[in-house]
Design a protein around this motif. Sequence first.
Motif, short mmCIF file in Angstrom:
data_model
loop_
_atom_site.label_atom_id
_atom_site.label_comp_id
_atom_site.label_asym_id
_atom_site.label_seq_id
_atom_site.Cartn_x
_atom_site.Cartn_y
_atom_site.Cartn_z
N PHE A 170 -10.28 12.04 23.16
CA PHE A 170 -9.33 11.40 22.27
C PHE A 170 -9.15 12.20 20.98
O PHE A 170 -10.08 12.86 20.51
N PRO A 171 -7.95 12.11 20.39
CA PRO A 171 -7.84 12.54 18.99
C PRO A 171 -8.68 11.61 18.14
O PRO A 171 -8.90 10.44 18.51
N GLY A 205 -5.24 4.29 20.83
CA GLY A 205 -5.66 5.50 21.50
C GLY A 205 -6.26 6.58 20.62
O GLY A 205 -6.39 7.73 21.05
N VAL A 206 -6.65 6.22 19.38
CA VAL A 206 -7.22 7.19 18.44
C VAL A 206 -8.63 6.74 18.06
O VAL A 206 -8.84 5.60 17.63
N ASP A 249 -11.68 15.16 21.46
CA ASP A 249 -11.05 16.47 21.55
C ASP A 249 -11.36 17.22 20.25
O ASP A 249 -10.85 16.87 19.18
N ARG A 252 -8.63 18.25 17.78
CA ARG A 252 -7.75 17.22 17.22
C ARG A 252 -8.55 16.23 16.39
O ARG A 252 -8.46 15.01 16.56
N ALA A 433 -1.33 6.23 13.74
CA ALA A 433 -1.59 6.58 15.14
C ALA A 433 -0.48 7.44 15.70
O ALA A 433 -0.73 8.45 16.39
N SER A 434 0.76 7.07 15.45
CA SER A 434 1.90 7.82 15.98
C SER A 434 1.91 9.25 15.44
O SER A 434 2.17 10.22 16.17
N VAL A 436 -0.67 11.02 14.20
CA VAL A 436 -1.81 11.78 14.72
C VAL A 436 -1.54 12.25 16.15
O VAL A 436 -1.76 13.43 16.48
N LYS A 437 -1.03 11.38 16.97
CA LYS A 437 -0.82 11.74 18.38
C LYS A 437 0.34 12.75 18.54
O LYS A 437 0.39 13.47 19.55
N GLN A 439 0.72 15.34 16.51
CA GLN A 439 0.32 16.64 15.96
C GLN A 439 -0.28 17.51 17.06
O GLN A 439 -1.04 17.04 17.90
#
Length: 442
Positions: A170-171, A205-206, A249, A252, A433-434, A436-437, A439
Amino acid sequence: MKPFYVLLAAVTLSIPAVHAADAPTPACVAHAAASLDALTHGDYAGARKDFDDAVASKLDAAKLEQVWEQLQGSLGAYQSHGAVGQKTISGHAVAGAALSFANMQLGFVAACDAQDKISSYRFVPVEALASTAVQAHVEDGGVRVSPLDVPTPVGPLHGALTLPAGAGPFPAIVLVAGSGAHDMDETIGPNKPFRDIAEGLARAGVATLRYDKRTFDHPGRSADFAIDAEVTDDAVAAARLLAQQKEIDPRRVFVLGHSLGALMAPRIGQRDPQLAGLVLMAAPGRSLLDVSAQQAREQGQRAHETAAQIAADEQAIAAEQKLLAGADPQHPPAGSFDNLPQGYWLSLYDYHQVEVAKALPMPMLLLQGGSDFQVSPTLDFARWQQELAGRPRTAFHLYPGLSHLFMPAGKTGTLADYKAPAHVDAKVIDDIASWVKAQPAG
């Protein structure tokens, strides 16, 4: 009215660290109770009569009076306190009690030596009185929380790794708190903004790692340090630890700073160029002394202070700025300002967060509550927007009606607003969240 930004968690007096392994004796509890009673009645000499030599050397009657006045100037008038009894803080048994002020509660804890002399004397967030390291558990939606302590030169900091459901990798984001002796949730009154953010990001998801500050877990070993020891060093250690986790990850890993943590985020990025990006929430764009001068003026007016009182606070800040301007970085002036050593203030004096940010190559997301009365949307956030305009991979979001905590703002524009239970606005968490995902890997 003292400068307000240092009171995000609460004024904290820490002399020295608590290392008591056994429950406090009845005599220790009695000495702690007598000291607290004397303090709350203005008997500052009486409050220190059972101190051991080490504490007595650091806390004379004048210093106790200064701290007590500072507490009331920021948290409101003292009202009452509970009975002093055995409490637990960071796994240690101590003598403690909850104090009620007009705007917020605060915890008092003390520990004693073998002769029942008071060897540790502290004010902490009231929630710390029952704090323990996080226990591994699974929350709704499969979000997993497990303990992950951050290593530091003064000892480990209790931390919590929060993972989304699934296998990853995950990031992930390290959460860096603001001023004060914060726990890992950045607890302020009934509110826990970092817990809200960690749980919300995991559902999106972060992953995150949040941790207690040194001033929370190891207060007695944190009395005379500079800003990097309070914030930067531990954030860098936390980011490197997070990158080593099998579910993460390592390309990230981001840092999210709030308030003072946001001010220091560019330096954290400077020290760890492997970071994938920075998130700055309510970041001061000016020096902390400039911010505190504005707060002294505005909060003084809201507290109905006289013009002379407000002018005196502003003059004290101006005198401190002049002192720092002529100081030798290798030999900080003696004494303290606003209950912090001059070496601390000097360590911030030549740090210019906006200029450091402009020189960094990594992506940045800057967020600001439109009703923040601690960090100004017009003087701080607007400066970031102006200075970073055109910078690649940089985004800004202003949230009308949200406070410094990114929760619905109250009506008073004072600490009293933080007494109302609330949660970080879902739109803020979704935006983080949006971003970060979106990048690329650092």
